[in-house]
Design a protein around this motif. Sequence first.
Motif, PDB file in Angstrom:
ATOM      1  N   ALA A  70      20.387  12.440 -27.245  1.00 48.26           N
ATOM      2  CA  ALA A  70      20.382  13.972 -27.080  1.00 48.26           C
ATOM      3  C   ALA A  70      21.032  14.509 -28.062  1.00 48.26           C
ATOM      4  O   ALA A  70      21.970  13.971 -28.693  1.00 48.26           O
ATOM      5  CB  ALA A  70      20.827  14.333 -25.602  1.00 48.26           C
ATOM      6  N   VAL A  71      20.550  15.621 -28.448  1.00 49.68           N
ATOM      7  CA  VAL A  71      21.449  16.293 -29.553  1.00 49.68           C
ATOM      8  C   VAL A  71      22.306  17.249 -29.356  1.00 49.68           C
ATOM      9  O   VAL A  71      22.254  18.038 -28.006  1.00 49.68           O
ATOM     10  CB  VAL A  71      20.378  17.170 -30.513  1.00 49.68           C
ATOM     11  N   PHE A  72      23.542  17.224 -29.686  1.00 49.16           N
ATOM     12  CA  PHE A  72      24.535  18.403 -29.247  1.00 49.16           C
ATOM     13  C   PHE A  72      25.028  19.023 -30.609  1.00 49.16           C
ATOM     14  O   PHE A  72      24.710  18.805 -31.935  1.00 49.16           O
ATOM     15  CB  PHE A  72      25.668  17.542 -28.599  1.00 49.16           C
ATOM     16  N   TYR A  73      25.922  20.133 -30.309  1.00 46.15           N
ATOM     17  CA  TYR A  73      26.378  20.826 -31.384  1.00 46.15           C
ATOM     18  C   TYR A  73      27.804  20.371 -31.441  1.00 46.15           C
ATOM     19  O   TYR A  73      28.542  20.710 -30.497  1.00 46.15           O
ATOM     20  CB  TYR A  73      26.237  22.500 -31.297  1.00 46.15           C
ATOM     21  N   ASP A  74      28.252  19.890 -32.578  1.00 49.38           N
ATOM     22  CA  ASP A  74      29.863  19.290 -32.716  1.00 49.38           C
ATOM     23  C   ASP A  74      30.628  20.730 -33.373  1.00 49.38           C
ATOM     24  O   ASP A  74      30.780  20.842 -34.543  1.00 49.38           O
ATOM     25  CB  ASP A  74      29.821  18.319 -33.575  1.00 49.38           C
ATOM     26  N   GLY A  75      30.880  21.764 -32.546  1.00 51.11           N
ATOM     27  CA  GLY A  75      31.440  23.006 -33.042  1.00 51.11           C
ATOM     28  C   GLY A  75      30.328  24.049 -33.355  1.00 51.11           C
ATOM     29  O   GLY A  75      29.125  23.668 -33.105  1.00 51.11           O
ATOM     30  N   ALA A  76      30.786  25.036 -33.934  1.00 56.34           N
ATOM     31  CA  ALA A  76      29.766  26.141 -34.475  1.00 56.34           C
ATOM     32  C   ALA A  76      29.697  26.008 -35.896  1.00 56.34           C
ATOM     33  O   ALA A  76      30.636  25.787 -36.538  1.00 56.34           O
ATOM     34  CB  ALA A  76      30.274  27.304 -34.025  1.00 56.34           C
ATOM     35  N   GLY A  77      28.564  26.358 -36.520  1.00 59.47           N
ATOM     36  CA  GLY A  77      28.270  26.357 -37.907  1.00 59.47           C
ATOM     37  C   GLY A  77      27.044  26.143 -38.224  1.00 59.47           C
ATOM     38  O   GLY A  77      25.975  26.572 -37.641  1.00 59.47           O
ATOM     39  N   GLY A  78      26.662  25.375 -39.461  1.00 61.05           N
ATOM     40  CA  GLY A  78      25.538  25.207 -39.976  1.00 61.05           C
ATOM     41  C   GLY A  78      24.779  23.963 -39.317  1.00 61.05           C
ATOM     42  O   GLY A  78      25.112  23.273 -38.601  1.00 61.05           O
ATOM     43  N   PRO A  79      23.708  23.587 -39.812  1.00 61.61           N
ATOM     44  CA  PRO A  79      22.849  22.431 -39.666  1.00 61.61           C
ATOM     45  C   PRO A  79      23.734  21.105 -39.150  1.00 61.61           C
ATOM     46  O   PRO A  79      23.410  20.396 -38.675  1.00 61.61           O
ATOM     47  CB  PRO A  79      21.584  22.545 -40.329  1.00 61.61           C
TER      48      PRO A  79
END
Length: 326
Positions: free
Chosen positions: A3-12
Motif C-alpha cells: 500500500a502507498v502512504f504519505y511520509d509527511g506532507a509535501g510533493g510527490p
Amino acid sequence: MKAVFYDGAGGPEVLVLREVPAPVPAGGEVLIDVAAAGLNRADVQQRLGVYPPPPGASDIPGLEVSGRIAAVGPGVAGFAPGDEVCALLAGGGYAEQVAVPAGQVLPLPDGVDLATAAALPEVAATVFSNLFMAAGVQAGESVLIHGAAGGIGTMAVQLVRAFGAVPMVTAGSQAKLDVVRSLGAEVLINYRDEDFVARVKDATGGRGADVILDVVGAKYLARNVEALATAGRLVVIGLQGGAKAELDLGLLMRKRAAVIATTLRARPAEEKAAIMRAVAEHVWPLIASGEVAAQVDRSFPLAEAAAAHEYFDSGDHVGKILLTMS
C-alpha cells in the motif's frame, strides 16, 4: 499487502510503498482485490496536508477502485467472491486490497474493462450528485463547467450533454478545449486569455449560466455569481483558488440565485450508498450504451505512484490518471 502512504506532507517524493496487514471486511463490507485505483485531486490535497481523511477512514490515499471481490463480510447480500466491481471509498484505494461498505460498490457497467472502471466511481458520483441531485440541472439549461479537462470535468461535459443541457467550459489550453469539444462542449473558453463572464453572457444572450460547477473556489466566487442567470445555482466542489472570499449578497438576492458547497468524501455511508444507487440507475446505462465514456489519460504501476502524482501536478493530463496493480 502493498500500500502507498504519505511520509509527511509535501510533493510527490513523500509517497512511499509499504507492506501492511490486509484489511478484514466488517459487517456490511466487502473485501476487494484491487485491479486499479483512480488518482483524484483530493489525494493531492491530502498529500499536501490540507485535506486529512475523515474520522475513521484509512490513512492510505485513494477514493475509488476497481477489482474483484475477495470476500464478503457478515450481512452482505448481492455480492460474491469473484464478482468484478468498482467502488467509491473514503480512503484506502492505493493498495492491493481494500474493505468498503457494500452500498458503495457497483457492478461494472457493460462494456467497460476492469482497469478502466476505476476511473468511474468518484467522478460519476461527484458529478451526478452535484449537478443533478443538488442543483437539479434540467434539459435546455446552460451549465458552465470549470476545469473541464480533468476527470470530473470530462464526465460533467458528457452527462450535461446526455441529459439535454448545454455544456459550456473553461480550460487552460486549446488542446484541452479541443478534447472537451469532442465530448460535447458547445461554448469553449480559454481562461488564460478570455473573460469567462463576458463569454457566458454573450453565449446566452445576456442571461448567464443556469448552473455553474466550480472547482476553483474563492478566486472565482464573485465572477461566478456575476455569470449566473436569474435563479441560477453555483455549485462549489473545490478550493484550488482559496477558501475565503467576499460574497455580494445583494447581487445573489437580486438574481434569486443559490450557492451550494459540497464534499463527497466525508458524507455518511448511507448518503454515499444513495448516490451510488442513483449513479447505477441514471449513469451506468449511458456508459453501457457508449453515450458516456471514462476518459483515461495514463496509467502507472502502484510502485510508481510518485510519478503519477508528479504527472498530475504538471497539469498536462486530460481525464483520469490510474494506478494499476501487478
